[in-house]
Design a protein around this motif. Structure first.
Motif, PDB file in Angstrom:
ATOM      1  N   SER A   1       0.834  -1.207   0.000  1.00  0.00           N
ATOM      2  CA  SER A   1       0.000   0.000   0.000  1.00  0.00           C
ATOM      3  C   SER A   1       0.866   1.253   0.000  1.00  0.00           C
ATOM      4  CB  SER A   1      -0.919   0.011   1.223  1.00  0.00           C
ATOM      5  OG  SER A   1      -1.862  -1.017   1.163  1.00  0.00           O
ATOM      6  N   GLU A   2       1.880   1.247   0.850  1.00  0.00           N
ATOM      7  CA  GLU A   2       2.802   2.394   0.914  1.00  0.00           C
ATOM      8  C   GLU A   2       3.483   2.602  -0.432  1.00  0.00           C
ATOM      9  OE1 GLU A   2       3.907   4.449   3.397  1.00  0.00           O
ATOM     10  OE2 GLU A   2       2.841   3.681   5.149  1.00  0.00           O
ATOM     11  N   THR A   3       3.947   1.502  -1.028  1.00  0.00           N
ATOM     12  CA  THR A   3       4.644   1.591  -2.311  1.00  0.00           C
ATOM     13  C   THR A   3       3.724   2.132  -3.396  1.00  0.00           C
ATOM     14  OG1 THR A   3       6.056  -0.279  -1.697  1.00  0.00           O
ATOM     15  CG2 THR A   3       5.917   0.276  -4.043  1.00  0.00           C
ATOM     16  N   ARG A   4       2.490   1.623  -3.457  1.00  0.00           N
ATOM     17  CA  ARG A   4       1.537   2.089  -4.466  1.00  0.00           C
ATOM     18  C   ARG A   4       1.236   3.574  -4.286  1.00  0.00           C
ATOM     19  NH1 ARG A   4      -3.992  -0.486  -5.095  1.00  0.00           N
ATOM     20  NH2 ARG A   4      -4.071   1.188  -6.623  1.00  0.00           N
ATOM     21  N   PHE A   5       1.085   3.997  -3.051  1.00  0.00           N
ATOM     22  CA  PHE A   5       0.757   5.402  -2.799  1.00  0.00           C
ATOM     23  C   PHE A   5       1.887   6.307  -3.273  1.00  0.00           C
ATOM     24  CE2 PHE A   5       0.907   9.251  -0.190  1.00  0.00           C
ATOM     25  CZ  PHE A   5      -0.378   9.744  -0.392  1.00  0.00           C
ATOM     26  N   TRP A   6       3.120   5.977  -2.874  1.00  0.00           N
ATOM     27  CA  TRP A   6       4.246   6.857  -3.192  1.00  0.00           C
ATOM     28  C   TRP A   6       4.680   6.753  -4.650  1.00  0.00           C
ATOM     29  CZ3 TRP A   6       5.357  10.782  -0.300  1.00  0.00           C
ATOM     30  CH2 TRP A   6       5.009  10.756   1.061  1.00  0.00           C
ATOM     31  N   ASN A   7       4.418   5.613  -5.296  1.00  0.00           N
ATOM     32  CA  ASN A   7       4.830   5.447  -6.693  1.00  0.00           C
ATOM     33  C   ASN A   7       3.746   5.839  -7.696  1.00  0.00           C
ATOM     34  OD1 ASN A   7       7.258   4.519  -5.779  1.00  0.00           O
ATOM     35  ND2 ASN A   7       6.880   2.369  -6.233  1.00  0.00           N
ATOM     36  N   ASN A   8       2.465   5.611  -7.323  1.00  0.00           N
ATOM     37  CA  ASN A   8       1.392   5.769  -8.308  1.00  0.00           C
ATOM     38  C   ASN A   8       0.392   6.871  -7.991  1.00  0.00           C
ATOM     39  OD1 ASN A   8       2.518   3.497  -9.544  1.00  0.00           O
ATOM     40  ND2 ASN A   8       1.178   2.094  -8.461  1.00  0.00           N
ATOM     41  N   VAL A   9       0.212   7.188  -6.719  1.00  0.00           N
ATOM     42  CA  VAL A   9      -0.826   8.148  -6.338  1.00  0.00           C
ATOM     43  C   VAL A   9      -0.242   9.546  -6.181  1.00  0.00           C
ATOM     44  CG1 VAL A   9      -2.612   8.741  -4.655  1.00  0.00           C
ATOM     45  CG2 VAL A   9      -2.171   6.335  -5.222  1.00  0.00           C
ATOM     46  N   ILE A  10       0.661   9.703  -5.253  1.00  0.00           N
ATOM     47  CA  ILE A  10       1.163  11.036  -4.923  1.00  0.00           C
ATOM     48  C   ILE A  10       2.010  11.618  -6.059  1.00  0.00           C
ATOM     49  CG2 ILE A  10       3.384  10.510  -3.825  1.00  0.00           C
ATOM     50  CD1 ILE A  10       0.593  12.781  -2.382  1.00  0.00           C
ATOM     51  N   THR A  11       2.475  10.772  -6.987  1.00  0.00           N
ATOM     52  CA  THR A  11       3.256  11.260  -8.129  1.00  0.00           C
ATOM     53  C   THR A  11       2.363  11.772  -9.254  1.00  0.00           C
ATOM     54  OG1 THR A  11       3.292   9.008  -9.015  1.00  0.00           O
ATOM     55  CG2 THR A  11       5.193   9.697  -7.702  1.00  0.00           C
ATOM     56  N   ALA A  12       1.045  11.602  -9.134  1.00  0.00           N
ATOM     57  CA  ALA A  12       0.109  11.959 -10.207  1.00  0.00           C
ATOM     58  C   ALA A  12      -0.017  13.482 -10.337  1.00  0.00           C
ATOM     59  CB  ALA A  12      -1.253  11.333  -9.941  1.00  0.00           C
ATOM     60  N   PRO A  13      -0.414  13.976 -11.525  1.00  0.00           N
ATOM     61  CA  PRO A  13      -0.538  15.425 -11.768  1.00  0.00           C
ATOM     62  C   PRO A  13      -1.429  16.185 -10.794  1.00  0.00           C
ATOM     63  CG  PRO A  13      -0.593  14.245 -13.843  1.00  0.00           C
ATOM     64  CD  PRO A  13      -0.624  13.195 -12.773  1.00  0.00           C
ATOM     65  N   PRO A  14      -2.519  15.586 -10.213  1.00  0.00           N
ATOM     66  CA  PRO A  14      -3.335  16.377  -9.285  1.00  0.00           C
ATOM     67  C   PRO A  14      -2.564  16.956  -8.111  1.00  0.00           C
ATOM     68  CG  PRO A  14      -4.533  14.417  -9.928  1.00  0.00           C
ATOM     69  CD  PRO A  14      -3.143  14.278 -10.492  1.00  0.00           C
ATOM     70  N   PHE A  15      -1.390  16.409  -7.821  1.00  0.00           N
ATOM     71  CA  PHE A  15      -0.621  16.894  -6.676  1.00  0.00           C
ATOM     72  C   PHE A  15       0.455  17.910  -7.085  1.00  0.00           C
ATOM     73  CE2 PHE A  15      -2.464  12.849  -5.545  1.00  0.00           C
ATOM     74  CZ  PHE A  15      -3.039  13.123  -4.317  1.00  0.00           C
ATOM     75  N   ASP A  16       0.426  18.333  -8.361  1.00  0.00           N
ATOM     76  CA  ASP A  16       1.403  19.332  -8.824  1.00  0.00           C
ATOM     77  C   ASP A  16       1.343  20.632  -8.033  1.00  0.00           C
ATOM     78  OD1 ASP A  16       2.322  17.542 -10.661  1.00  0.00           O
ATOM     79  OD2 ASP A  16       1.449  18.521 -12.423  1.00  0.00           O
ATOM     80  N   PRO A  17       0.137  21.163  -7.691  1.00  0.00           N
ATOM     81  CA  PRO A  17       0.120  22.409  -6.900  1.00  0.00           C
ATOM     82  C   PRO A  17       0.844  22.280  -5.565  1.00  0.00           C
ATOM     83  CG  PRO A  17      -2.041  22.002  -7.851  1.00  0.00           C
ATOM     84  CD  PRO A  17      -1.227  20.771  -8.102  1.00  0.00           C
ATOM     85  N   LEU A  18       0.728  21.128  -4.930  1.00  0.00           N
ATOM     86  CA  LEU A  18       1.424  20.909  -3.660  1.00  0.00           C
ATOM     87  C   LEU A  18       2.929  20.838  -3.877  1.00  0.00           C
ATOM     88  CD1 LEU A  18      -0.909  18.231  -2.029  1.00  0.00           C
ATOM     89  CD2 LEU A  18      -0.442  20.507  -1.122  1.00  0.00           C
ATOM     90  N   ARG A  19       3.352  20.170  -4.967  1.00  0.00           N
ATOM     91  CA  ARG A  19       4.784  20.078  -5.254  1.00  0.00           C
ATOM     92  C   ARG A  19       5.368  21.469  -5.496  1.00  0.00           C
ATOM     93  NH1 ARG A  19       3.764  14.814  -6.983  1.00  0.00           N
ATOM     94  NH2 ARG A  19       2.476  15.501  -8.734  1.00  0.00           N
ATOM     95  N   GLU A  20       4.606  22.299  -6.225  1.00  0.00           N
ATOM     96  CA  GLU A  20       5.080  23.663  -6.503  1.00  0.00           C
ATOM     97  C   GLU A  20       5.152  24.497  -5.231  1.00  0.00           C
ATOM     98  OE1 GLU A  20       2.431  25.186  -9.433  1.00  0.00           O
ATOM     99  OE2 GLU A  20       2.912  23.628 -10.902  1.00  0.00           O
ATOM    100  N   ARG A  21       4.184  24.311  -4.339  1.00  0.00           N
ATOM    101  CA  ARG A  21       4.142  25.115  -3.112  1.00  0.00           C
ATOM    102  C   ARG A  21       5.256  24.725  -2.146  1.00  0.00           C
ATOM    103  NH1 ARG A  21      -1.206  26.139   0.451  1.00  0.00           N
ATOM    104  NH2 ARG A  21      -1.537  27.515  -1.329  1.00  0.00           N
ATOM    105  N   TYR A  22       5.492  23.425  -1.971  1.00  0.00           N
ATOM    106  CA  TYR A  22       6.410  22.976  -0.923  1.00  0.00           C
ATOM    107  C   TYR A  22       7.800  22.622  -1.434  1.00  0.00           C
ATOM    108  CZ  TYR A  22       2.383  22.964   2.142  1.00  0.00           C
ATOM    109  OH  TYR A  22       1.287  23.345   2.882  1.00  0.00           O
TER     110      TYR A  22
END
Length: 866
Positions: free
Chosen positions: A53-74
């Motif tokens: 579950s951890e691997t899927r989240f960090w490899n497939n979920v949090i890397t997805a484009p919807p999280f780009d605003p967070l990546r830009e902010r932090y």
């Protein structure tokens, strides 16, 4: 009293189920971006273990484009922020306690302030069992889990289309419990969600019981036998037949449950299993008076208006397949022009979810909130078809691939709305029916045996017609699937509760959660947001899905299953042929089987045991492949090497592989006369065998005794080939290929290369290379294709074999094609300088024409060469 989502979320803990989906990812990202003061956010990621579950989240979920605003902010602090806020849990709503242990369930439930459930099976018509497991039983499990909370608070995400087959206003205040769309047609009929669940369970058991009926079992066996034969497998193999029957039973059960699920949904008034089961889930939530609960119903969820960025989209959205089909040439669209197609951008849906969740934590919310745009800013099918036409013209004018003239014509072929009746008579359904008839006619005129080139022409024509039938059938099915929402049901989804809720948000926080459909410029959204978003994020996947899929080929358990099945299936057909010293030789599949068995018995009688290694140094010839299978049948591993290797190199290969014996082809034996002495000098106890010795015919009694020494079976992971790729003068580097490696390769190649019993392959590349071995030997052998070998690889022999032999294809490398090209051009110039120059000019002209127009005159201009 005004609501402040910032204050409400501050320090509160949220549990999101379904955060890996299209809507869920945007909601999770928006929650973390707009409300960084939120406490802990639990997220379920279904997997086999907590670590996965951890691997899927960090490899497939949090890397997805919807999280780009967070990546830009932090920036560099992004990972740390997410790790501080997000708690990943391995959960499954289809399981009791959501798949948690009792201790885990108590800990998570005791720590959260609101549960947002956006999980669901969104396939329109899955099997009834599958839809019930997620949309109904899953909802029951979520409710039970929510009841463990200190203050049970649940936001359940459903769909506006639970309204079913009806037209007119759909109000948020309409009754939920006991609802079914045909209630006015069936007065006095009561609808109970609990009764539906019990009835569906009984229905499932009845289907499973029917699948055990003797008549059905016989049908499954008949279908299984037919499928095994189609896949090139042995229908008399008991293990294979048992698995094939089980597969047929499983497929039939799924199809039957889907049919009965559709029948049940349609009777109550829902267009499909999805909306039927989502309504059942809603009714379960509405009936739980002990919960602080609310239901969020989005309409059709499509590309983001602004968050995470304009145009973000993902997966199989409702409009994408229809727009894609239109861009592929479908001009007639069967719709009700006046019908409002209610579309809501995904970020506006996420805003509603988070606003309702905030309200649910602060006070008692209303039961239903419809995230819909049609009541405040309706967009009709007529206007959407017009916008699609504008986009199509722009799409083809900007297209860089294909021919400019063709693109220009395609862009000017306007889309137009038509009635379903006109569509059926003049468009895709009509073409589909015609393609079926032509396919059937071609089946009848195809010769069952012989036929030569005529059979080949018929087969190619049928393949084209069948592809047309497949594409038109899929297009027809897509329109039929969306017909209730494009033609029949003129919904007007009311969103009064949503407007009221957003009107109660503090003015200084309304930019955080945006709901403003009345301000949408639909022209700008479709042309500059939605269409470009689909083109970038969705169409590439659809392109792959809708492309002609390669024929699926069965993956044999091991190479010996492949060998035995092909030998039996094509026993009387010619497998290999060669012309030596003016004498034509050919071997049928039955001959190959007999000779390979004789070779295996020979090796076993000479002490070759399972897991031993036998070196094979020979030029291409039928004996090469027969010896290879003989080694495998003895349970050993074959070590194919270059017959042009020096004697010292072969000694080095024997030492590195620890071979117990060496098979030498006739030419290789002549080229290495002192090999036995060199092996002895090197202290290697490896015997040398020549083909004449291996295939020598013995008396029947000796043959039986030898065969009795052969092992019963090999495993799929047994090493079949040991390939040396380098290090011929030092320590050679060997690559071990198992039976499974090679059968997987054959399966893949069989799905790419169209080979069958009507084909002939010319084998010219060295067989010790894995490329030729797999593509030019194993794959043709598995398909009943004839293989021709050359005694010498020269331009003359090559041309003679292609002209006089049964050759429809060959595997080559650039050097081989250059050899052929040089020979053709030199022969042209031999006929006179002006002939050569004219041919060169014609080639250049045809290249120019082919690159700038759809025309390719090569097969006409150069017919004699072709």
């Amino acid at each position: 009293m005004k609501l402040s989502p910032t204050e409400i979320y501050s320090g509160r803990n949220v549990f999101i189920i379904g955060a890996t989906g299209f809507v869920g990812k945007v909601a999770l990202s928006m929650l973390l971006d707009r409300f960084p003061g939120v406490g802990r956010v639990y997220v379920t990621v279904r997997a086999r273990s907590k670590e996965e579950s951890e691997t899927r989240f960090w490899n497939n979920v949090i890397t997805a484009p919807p999280f780009d605003p967070l990546r830009e902010r932090y920036g560099g602090a992004f990972d740390g922020f997410v790790r501080d806020k997000v708690r990943i849990v391995n959960g499954d709503i289809g399981e009791d306690r959501l798949g948690f242990t009792e201790e885990e369930a108590e800990a998570v439930a005791g720590d959260i302030d609101v549960l947002i459930n956006s999980a669901g099976n969104v396939t329109f018509n899955p099997t009834l069992e599958s839809a019930l497991r997620t949309n109904v039983v899953g909802t029951q499990n979520v409710i039970a889990f929510a009841k463990r909370m200190r203050r049970p608070a649940l936001v359940h995400v459903s769909t506006c289309f639970v309204a079913g087959n009806r037209s007119g206003p759909v109000w948020e205040s309409d009754p939920v419990i006991g609802y079914f769309p045909r209630r006015e047609e069936l007065p006095g009929v009561e609808f109970s969600v609990e009764q539906e669940i019990r009835d569906c369970a009984r229905l499932s058991e009845r289907v499973k019981e029917e699948a055990r009926d003797a008549l059905q079992a016989a049908r499954f066996r008949e279908s299984a036998r037919r499928r095994l034969i189609e896949e090139g497998r042995d229908p008399d193999d008991l293990d294979a037949m048992g698995l094939a029957v089980a597969r047929e039973r499983k497929l039939w059960t799924r199809e039957r449950l889907t049919e009965l699920g559709i029948e049940r949904a349609e009777f109550w008034g829902w267009p499909n299993i999805y909306t039927y089961t989502k309504s059942l889930g809603e009714q379960l939530v509405a009936a739980e008076a002990g919960l602080v609960r609310s239901i969020v119903r989005p309409s059709i969820v499509e590309s983001a208006m602004s968050y995470p960025f304009p145009g973000w989209n993902e997966g199989f959205t409702t409009t994408a397949p229809l727009i894609f089909i239109a861009l592929k040439g479908q001009t007639q669209i069967p719709v009700n022009e006046k019908l409002v197609l209610d579309i809501t951008p995904v970020d506006q849906v996420a805003s509603v979810m988070l606003a309702v969740a905030a309200e649910t934590m602060a006070r008692e919310p209303r039961l239903v909130y419809q995230a819909a745009t049609g009541d405040s800013n309706p967009n009709t099918m007529e206007r959407i078809i017009g916008l699609l036409g504008l986009h199509k013209r722009k799409h083809f004018s900007e297209k860089e691939t294909g021919f400019r003239l063709v693109n220009e014509i395609a862009g000017r072929m306007e889309n137009k709305a038509v009635t379903p009746e006109w569509f059926d008579m003049t468009s895709t359904p009509m073409v589909n029916a015609a393609a079926k008839k032509v396919s059937g006619l071609l089946d009848r005129v195809r010769p069952r045996w012989g036929g030569g080139r005529f059979t080949d022409i018929v087969d190619r024509a049928k393949a084209t017609v069948d592809r047309v039938e497949e594409v038109t059938r899929e297009t027809k099915a897509a329109f039929e699937l969306f017909r209730p929402f494009m033609v029949e049901n003129e919904y007007v989804f009311r969103a009064d509760n949503v407007r009221s809720l957003f009107g109660q948000l503090r003015k200084d926080e309304r930019h955080l959660l945006v709901w403003n459909p009345e301000a949408f410029d639909w022209y700008d959204y479709w042309m500059n947001v939605h269409f470009p978003g689909l083109k970038k994020w969705v169409f590439p996947t659809l392109e792959e899905d809708m492309r002609a899929q390669p024929r699926r080929a069965y993956t044999y358990r091991d190479l010996l299953e492949l060998f035995e099945t092909s030998s039996k299936r094509f026993s009387t057909r010619v497998a290999m042929r060669i012309e030596r010293d003016g004498r034509k030789e050919q071997y049928t599949y039955a001959d190959i089987h007999e000779l390979a068995t004789r070779a295996a018995a020979f090796f076993a009688s000479r002490g070759v045991r399972p897991a031993d290694r036998v070196l094979l140094a020979s030029h291409n010839a039928p004996e090469w492949g027969i010896s290879y299978f003989g080694v495998l049948k003895a349970g050993a591993t074959c070590v194919p090497v270059d017959p042009e290797s020096s004697t010292d190199e072969i000694v080095n290969f024997v030492r590195a592989s620890d071979a117990t014996g060496v098979i030498l082809g006739d030419r290789a034996a002549d080229e290495h006369p002192g090999l036995a002495e060199r092996l002895a000098e090197a202290g290697l106890d490896a015997r040398i065998w020549r083909y004449a010795e291996i295939f020598e015919l013995t008396d029947e009694k000796s043959e039986i005794e030898r065969v009795s020494l052969l092992p019963a079976r090999v495993t799929a992971n047994t090493v079949a080939s040991l390939i040396f790729t380098s290090g011929t003068t030092g320590v050679p580097k060997g690559v071990m290929l198992s039976h499974k490696n090679l059968t997987n390769m054959v399966s893949m190649l069989s799905s790419v290369f169209e080979m069958d019993t009507g084909d002939g392959v010319l084998s010219v590349l060295p067989l010790y290379h894995t490329f030729e071995f797999s593509t030019g030997f194993l794959t043709p052998f598995s398909r009943g294709t004839q293989i021709t070998y050359l005694p010498d690889l020269t331009g003359e022999e090559l041309a003679r074999a292609i002209k006089n032999g049964h050759v429809t294809g060959m595997v080559g490398v650039p050097a081989l094609w250059e050899l052929l090209h040089r020979r053709i051009t030199s022969r042209l110039h031999e006929n006179g300088e002006w002939v050569g120059r004219a041919a060169d000019a014609m080639m250049r002209f045809n290249s120019w024409l082919r690159d700038r127009t759809p025309l390719n005159l090569g097969q006409v201009l150069f017919r004699p060469i072709h």
